[in-house]
Design a protein around this motif. Structure first.
Motif, short mmCIF file in Angstrom:
data_model
loop_
_atom_site.label_atom_id
_atom_site.label_comp_id
_atom_site.label_asym_id
_atom_site.label_seq_id
_atom_site.Cartn_x
_atom_site.Cartn_y
_atom_site.Cartn_z
N GLU A 9 0.83 -1.20 0.00
CA GLU A 9 0.00 0.00 0.00
C GLU A 9 0.86 1.25 0.00
N ASP A 10 0.32 2.28 -0.60
CA ASP A 10 0.96 3.59 -0.64
C ASP A 10 -0.10 4.60 -0.21
N ASN A 11 0.01 5.08 1.00
CA ASN A 11 -0.99 6.02 1.55
C ASN A 11 -2.41 5.48 1.40
N GLY A 12 -2.59 4.21 1.72
CA GLY A 12 -3.91 3.60 1.69
C GLY A 12 -4.35 3.09 0.33
N ARG A 13 -3.59 3.37 -0.71
CA ARG A 13 -3.92 2.87 -2.05
C ARG A 13 -3.14 1.59 -2.30
N HIS A 40 3.97 2.44 -9.51
CA HIS A 40 4.69 2.21 -8.25
C HIS A 40 6.00 1.45 -8.46
N GLU A 43 10.04 2.22 -6.84
CA GLU A 43 9.93 2.85 -5.52
C GLU A 43 10.54 2.00 -4.41
#
Length: 111
Positions: A9-13, A40, A43
């Protein structure tokens, strides 16, 4: 078998997902999937996932990690080689409806 399935997840996404399992008969951990959404990639999520599996495999006394990757997926092959994986074999698998998976088998020794 122990199966692990996670999503990144990335900030909830959701950024991607992964799964794998311990294979007692080969004393290795099979990484079944590492999928990241295109936006993504780059990263560090793939590297973090492999580090997680390395720790898990070492804690269980396993000898190696391994995975399969499509022979035409040059970007993934380069990425796995950079993380210490080597091509050890190739496999063609008929998954039905005339579709053949044409993969390299890549392994990273842990001992």
């Amino acid at each position: 078998y122990e199966y692990w399935f996670m999503r990144a997840e990335d900030n909830g996404r959701i950024a991607g997902y992964t799964g794998g399992c311990v294979e007692p008969e080969t004393n290795r951990f099979f990484i079944s999937k590492i999928y990241l959404l295109k936006e993504h990639r780059g990263e560090g999520l793939c590297s973090a996932t492999i580090r997680f599996y390395e720790r898990l495999a070492r804690e269980r006394g396993l000898d190696a990690l391994y995975l399969t990757v499509n022979k035409r997926n040059e970007m993934a092959i380069r990425a796995y080689k950079a993380k210490g994986f080597e091509v050890i074999d190739a496999a063609e698998t008929d998954i039905g409806d005339g579709y053949i998976m044409d993969d390299y088998i890549m392994e990273k020794k842990l001992v």
